[in-house]
Write an enzyme that holds these catalytic residues in place. Structure first.
Site, short mmCIF file in Angstrom:
data_model
loop_
_atom_site.label_atom_id
_atom_site.label_comp_id
_atom_site.label_asym_id
_atom_site.label_seq_id
_atom_site.Cartn_x
_atom_site.Cartn_y
_atom_site.Cartn_z
N LYS A 105 1.00 -1.03 -0.14
CA LYS A 105 -0.11 0.04 0.03
C LYS A 105 0.91 1.36 -0.05
O LYS A 105 1.95 1.31 0.42
CB LYS A 105 -1.01 -0.12 1.28
CG LYS A 105 -2.15 0.84 0.85
CD LYS A 105 -3.35 -0.04 0.43
CE LYS A 105 -4.53 1.04 0.01
NZ LYS A 105 -5.47 -0.12 -0.40
N GLY A 217 -20.25 7.01 2.50
CA GLY A 217 -19.26 7.46 1.71
C GLY A 217 -19.98 7.13 0.15
O GLY A 217 -20.54 5.89 -0.33
N GLY A 219 -18.14 7.67 -3.01
CA GLY A 219 -17.25 7.61 -3.74
C GLY A 219 -17.34 6.62 -4.96
O GLY A 219 -18.51 6.18 -5.21
N ASN A 220 -15.99 5.84 -5.26
CA ASN A 220 -16.07 5.11 -6.41
C ASN A 220 -16.69 3.63 -5.74
O ASN A 220 -17.75 3.11 -6.35
CB ASN A 220 -14.56 4.43 -6.44
CG ASN A 220 -14.32 3.20 -7.34
OD1 ASN A 220 -14.68 2.26 -7.17
ND2 ASN A 220 -13.98 3.19 -8.37
N ALA A 221 -16.56 3.27 -4.58
CA ALA A 221 -17.07 2.07 -3.89
C ALA A 221 -18.67 2.20 -3.71
O ALA A 221 -19.66 1.41 -3.75
CB ALA A 221 -16.38 1.53 -2.71
N GLY A 222 -18.74 3.27 -2.91
CA GLY A 222 -20.19 3.72 -2.57
C GLY A 222 -21.18 4.09 -3.79
O GLY A 222 -22.25 3.44 -3.68
P1 NAD Z 1 -13.27 7.58 -3.14
O1 NAD Z 1 -12.26 8.61 -2.76
O2 NAD Z 1 -13.83 7.48 -4.37
O3 NAD Z 1 -14.73 7.93 -2.09
C1 NAD Z 1 -14.55 8.24 -0.44
C2 NAD Z 1 -16.01 8.61 -0.30
O4 NAD Z 1 -15.88 8.83 1.24
C3 NAD Z 1 -16.37 10.19 -0.63
O5 NAD Z 1 -17.55 10.07 -0.89
C4 NAD Z 1 -15.99 10.93 0.69
O6 NAD Z 1 -16.98 12.12 0.49
C5 NAD Z 1 -16.58 9.81 1.61
N1 NAD Z 1 -15.93 10.15 3.01
C6 NAD Z 1 -14.69 10.72 3.30
N2 NAD Z 1 -14.64 10.81 4.66
C7 NAD Z 1 -15.94 10.64 5.18
C8 NAD Z 1 -16.37 10.78 6.15
N3 NAD Z 1 -15.81 11.11 7.28
N4 NAD Z 1 -17.84 10.33 6.53
C9 NAD Z 1 -18.39 9.75 5.40
N5 NAD Z 1 -17.80 9.85 4.25
C10 NAD Z 1 -16.67 10.31 4.06
O7 NAD Z 1 -12.82 6.22 -2.28
P2 NAD Z 1 -13.10 4.88 -2.52
O8 NAD Z 1 -12.40 4.17 -3.61
O9 NAD Z 1 -14.68 4.77 -2.92
O10 NAD Z 1 -12.72 4.14 -1.23
C11 NAD Z 1 -13.73 4.22 -0.16
C12 NAD Z 1 -13.19 2.92 0.83
O11 NAD Z 1 -13.27 1.76 0.07
C13 NAD Z 1 -11.88 3.20 1.24
O12 NAD Z 1 -11.80 2.52 2.72
C14 NAD Z 1 -11.04 2.42 0.46
O13 NAD Z 1 -9.77 1.81 1.24
C15 NAD Z 1 -12.08 1.26 0.01
N6 NAD Z 1 -11.55 0.43 -0.96
C16 NAD Z 1 -11.69 0.79 -2.26
C17 NAD Z 1 -11.26 0.27 -3.32
C18 NAD Z 1 -11.49 0.76 -4.62
O14 NAD Z 1 -11.34 -0.02 -5.78
N7 NAD Z 1 -11.70 1.92 -4.92
C19 NAD Z 1 -10.78 -1.07 -3.18
C20 NAD Z 1 -10.98 -1.54 -1.87
C21 NAD Z 1 -11.40 -0.98 -0.94
#
Ligand code: NAD
Length: 417
Positions: A105, A217, A219-222
């Protein structure tokens, strides 16, 4: 505060599994620490002409099963212990889905929301100039994570290729399709989680098409979880969503596609016209929904709020959303937790498919990718569920037992222990 140090939590989770597996001291010690880590500074000329110095990290946690693999975060509150924890979880994640990779990481302490595109490009290229020589398909392959994007992956790959003087599309995954990205990478993390929810619902005898769900959340995952729960599982009602600026609620349902359009335009979910009321991030977690998707950051379900979680299933798309004390409470209260490194393993699985396609320089269809992702996630879920039943442990411990045993087997075969 130490209780919420993610690396201490990762070590604590490992210790419990090590005890159950009866690991000897040397094996346990190797697994408790990263095998290698890099700390460095990245000087960047900002648009103002001033030079700012950013701090970067790369942790290569364990490579017994193959080259390290893991995302890169750009976050103002990034810490080395967060990166270490995430690198450890990547090691268990690649093992639990049984792909031939280790765990790594990285991160940069920076606030991308306050940076221009050209500043982001310079910081991304600077990262590769510092650590690039320790990366590569046979060593360590980064990918996107919080606040990093396919565009950032493209700049990083380009910088690496400039340094090496040859093409290396597999040095980084999560690239744009035009530069060797895989079909299906964009929604892979959420899609993998959705497949595990489908399997969990089968076992619990519930119908995901009739389920209510909430997402922390966006972002991508949500965002992908919002649409895929609906599209892959045949329905369901999205009752609440939040992001870093707060959340919204409507018991009759929020249209996931319209909500994504709104978020992309307005940079927040608040203000969405179909919302009935605003809710806080804390309130969202405590809603009486069938499926909760924590999809933001770590340590959001703690001993203080775990007793108030009413969801039947918690599908942890975020890494480390639940502390160990909270885990015990959720388990006692019968919340079925699909643990992070199983639930969100879809991203790394398709990243692995991307690496394979880059190496062969031959590209698969979206259907191929989704079919193979489904197989990997379903098999991983079943292996963990069988362990959960056989050893009578919670799902997270079961996932640790499956994953750690695989890493230990590789270390033993190599003669490390
Ligand atoms: P992202 O940057 O696309 O989105 C993050 C989201 O979380 C945003 O909507 C942001 O506004 C929100 N956020 C930030 N702080 C917050 C808070 N205090 N309360 C509520 N919402 C909050 O990131 P992502 O890629 O969607 O990743 C989100 C999680 O999923 C992380 O823990 C990441 O490690 C995990 N993850 C992502 C991937 C991937 O492929 N994208 C893979 C495995 C795990």
């Amino acid at each position: 505060m130490d209780r919420l140090n993610p690396f201490k939590i990762a070590q604590e989770q490992l210790d419990r599994a090590a005890e159950l597996l009866g690991l000897d001291e040397a094996t346990h010690s190797i697994l408790r620490e990263p095998r290698m880590e890099y700390h460095f500074t990245i000087p960047v000329r900002m648009d103002s002409g001033e030079t700012k110095v950013f701090k970067g990290f790369r942790v290569q946690y364990n490579n017994a099963r193959g080259p390290c693999k893991g995302g890169l975060r750009f976050h103002p509150e990034e810490t080395i212990d967060t990166v270490r924890a995430l690198a450890a979880w990547m090691t268990w994640k690649t093992a639990v889905v049984d792909i031939p990779l280790g765990g790594g990481k990285g991160g940069i302490i920076c606030n991308p929301k306050e940076m221009s595109q050209s500043e982001l490009e310079r910081v991304s290229r600077g990262y590769i100039r510092q650590v690039g020589r320790f990366l590569g398909v046979t060593k360590d392959v980064p990918a996107p994570d919080v606040y990093t994007t396919p565009q950032i992956m493209a700049w990083m790959m380009d910088e690496y290729e400039i340094i090496m003087g040859e093409k290396h599309p597999g040095v980084i995954t999560g690239k744009p399709i035009q530069l060797g990205g895989s079909q299906g990478r964009g929604d892979a993390t959420a899609r993998g989680g959705i497949y595990t929810v489908r399997e969990a619902c089968k076992l619990l005898g519930s119908n995901p098409a009739k389920a209510t769900y909430a997402i922390q959340g966006f972002g991508n995952a949500g965002q992908f979880a919002a649409t895929l729960h609906h599209d892959v599982l045949g329905g369901g009602t999205l009752v609440a969503v939040s992001d870093s600026r707060g959340g919204i609620y409507n018991k009759d349902g929020l249209n996931p596609h319209k909500l994504i359009d709104w978020k992309l335009k307005n940079k927040q979910v608040k203000g969405f016209p179909d919302a009935k009321k605003d809710i806080t991030n804390e309130e969202l977690l405590e809603l009486p929904v069938d499926v909760l998707y924590p999809a933001a950051l770590e340590n959001v379900i703690t001993k203080d709020n775990a007793g108030k979680i009413k969801a039947k299933i918690s599908c942890e798309l975020a890494n480390g959303p639940t502390t160990p004390e909270a885990d015990k409470i959720l388990s006692k209260n019968g919340v079925f937790v699909i643990p992070d490194f199983l639930a969100n393993a879809g991203g790394v699985t398709v990243s692995y498919f991307e690496q394979v396609q880059n190496t062969y320089n031959f590209y698969w269809t979206l259907e191929d990718v989704q079919h193979m992702l489904d197989q990997k996630m379903t098999n991983a879920f079943k292996a963990v569920y069988e362990m959960h039943k056989e050893k009578n442990v919670d799902m997270r411990t079961a996932a640790y037992l499956v994953a750690i045993q695989r890493v230990v087997d590789a270390m033993k075969l190599r003669g490390w222990v």
